[in-house]
Design a protein around this motif. Structure first.
Motif, mmCIF file in Angstrom:
data_model
loop_
_atom_site.group_PDB
_atom_site.id
_atom_site.type_symbol
_atom_site.label_atom_id
_atom_site.label_comp_id
_atom_site.label_asym_id
_atom_site.label_seq_id
_atom_site.Cartn_x
_atom_site.Cartn_y
_atom_site.Cartn_z
ATOM 1 N N TYR A 51 20.642 -13.310 -0.294
ATOM 2 C CA TYR A 51 19.771 -14.229 -1.023
ATOM 3 C C TYR A 51 18.734 -14.876 -0.118
ATOM 4 N N ALA A 52 18.954 -14.829 1.197
ATOM 5 C CA ALA A 52 17.969 -15.324 2.157
ATOM 6 C C ALA A 52 16.972 -14.239 2.529
ATOM 7 N N HIS A 53 17.244 -12.989 2.135
ATOM 8 C CA HIS A 53 16.398 -11.843 2.479
ATOM 9 C C HIS A 53 16.049 -10.992 1.255
ATOM 10 N N PRO A 54 15.641 -11.537 0.138
ATOM 11 C CA PRO A 54 15.415 -10.689 -1.042
ATOM 12 C C PRO A 54 14.337 -9.627 -0.827
ATOM 13 N N GLN A 55 13.450 -9.842 0.144
ATOM 14 C CA GLN A 55 12.397 -8.857 0.413
ATOM 15 C C GLN A 55 12.972 -7.572 1.011
ATOM 16 N N ASN A 56 14.212 -7.594 1.462
ATOM 17 C CA ASN A 56 14.845 -6.413 2.049
ATOM 18 C C ASN A 56 15.687 -5.638 1.043
ATOM 19 N N PHE A 57 15.414 -5.848 -0.226
ATOM 20 C CA PHE A 57 16.120 -5.149 -1.292
ATOM 21 C C PHE A 57 15.123 -4.549 -2.264
ATOM 22 N N PHE A 58 15.473 -3.398 -2.813
ATOM 23 C CA PHE A 58 14.670 -2.785 -3.864
ATOM 24 C C PHE A 58 15.098 -3.421 -5.181
ATOM 25 N N ASP A 59 14.170 -4.047 -5.862
ATOM 26 C CA ASP A 59 14.470 -4.698 -7.135
ATOM 27 C C ASP A 59 14.587 -3.639 -8.226
ATOM 28 N N PHE A 90 23.480 -6.310 -21.080
ATOM 29 C CA PHE A 90 22.548 -6.910 -20.138
ATOM 30 C C PHE A 90 21.536 -5.884 -19.656
ATOM 31 N N SER A 91 20.270 -6.291 -19.571
ATOM 32 C CA SER A 91 19.206 -5.414 -19.093
ATOM 33 C C SER A 91 18.777 -5.816 -17.692
ATOM 34 N N ALA A 92 18.385 -4.809 -16.907
ATOM 35 C CA ALA A 92 17.792 -5.077 -15.596
ATOM 36 C C ALA A 92 16.382 -5.607 -15.812
ATOM 37 N N LEU A 93 16.017 -6.642 -15.072
ATOM 38 C CA LEU A 93 14.708 -7.288 -15.182
ATOM 39 C C LEU A 93 14.161 -7.533 -13.779
ATOM 40 N N PRO A 94 12.863 -7.813 -13.648
ATOM 41 C CA PRO A 94 12.338 -8.179 -12.330
ATOM 42 C C PRO A 94 13.028 -9.432 -11.795
ATOM 43 N N GLY A 95 13.353 -9.420 -10.512
ATOM 44 C CA GLY A 95 14.061 -10.545 -9.901
ATOM 45 C C GLY A 95 15.557 -10.406 -10.118
ATOM 46 N N TYR A 96 16.295 -11.466 -9.883
ATOM 47 C CA TYR A 96 17.752 -11.433 -10.045
ATOM 48 C C TYR A 96 18.116 -11.219 -11.506
ATOM 49 N N GLY A 128 19.214 -6.444 -6.270
ATOM 50 C CA GLY A 128 18.752 -5.076 -6.090
ATOM 51 C C GLY A 128 19.620 -4.293 -5.128
ATOM 52 N N THR A 129 19.070 -3.182 -4.626
ATOM 53 C CA THR A 129 19.795 -2.327 -3.697
ATOM 54 C C THR A 129 19.228 -2.510 -2.297
ATOM 55 N N PRO A 130 20.082 -2.515 -1.276
ATOM 56 C CA PRO A 130 19.610 -2.752 0.093
ATOM 57 C C PRO A 130 18.619 -1.698 0.571
ATOM 58 N N ASP A 131 17.593 -2.149 1.276
ATOM 59 C CA ASP A 131 16.639 -1.274 1.959
ATOM 60 C C ASP A 131 16.986 -1.368 3.445
ATOM 61 N N GLY A 132 18.050 -0.680 3.851
ATOM 62 C CA GLY A 132 18.559 -0.801 5.210
ATOM 63 C C GLY A 132 19.531 -1.961 5.312
ATOM 64 N N VAL A 133 19.810 -2.413 6.551
ATOM 65 C CA VAL A 133 20.821 -3.442 6.750
ATOM 66 C C VAL A 133 20.244 -4.830 7.034
ATOM 67 N N ALA A 134 18.942 -4.954 7.165
ATOM 68 C CA ALA A 134 18.336 -6.249 7.524
ATOM 69 C C ALA A 134 18.703 -7.358 6.548
#
Length: 97
Positions: free
Chosen positions: A48-56, A65-71, A78-84
């Motif tokens: 939650y401190a690194h949301p930019q490191n996840f693919f939304d 429930f539907s997937a929407l932009p953001g949480y 989302g899904t991790p974009d690497g381990v950062a």
């Protein structure tokens, strides 16, 4: 996945799996690669401190429930974009790579 232990149907070897059967070992491995967490912190809060490191994930459904932009309920952030995104955001971990 590959199994040397016979499945319920008695087969061994390669087979297709999905859902938490795949996601759980992948995320656990990624947390291990991210390095040790800082003492007294909660690693489940790090993403939650690194949301930019996840693919939304913005398309799909889980039950009603539907997937929407953001949480959202089906995909979280989302899904991790690497381990950062799984590393201590304050840099206090031991052996972080």
């Amino acid at each position: 996945m590959y199994t040397t232990s016979p499945t319920v149907s008695g087969t061994t070897g390669w087979f297709v799996a999905g859902g938490t059967s795949v996601a759980s070992p992948l995320v656990a491995s990624m947390y291990a690669l991210a390095g040790d967490p800082a003492p007294g912190t909660f690693p489940n809060s790090y993403p939650y401190a690194h949301p930019q490191n996840f693919f939304d994930v913005t398309v799909g459904m889980a039950g009603s429930f539907s997937a929407l932009p953001g949480y959202d309920a089906p995909t979280g952030i989302g899904t991790p974009d690497g381990v950062a995104g799984l590393r201590d955001p304050w840099g206090g971990g031991y052996g972080a790579a």
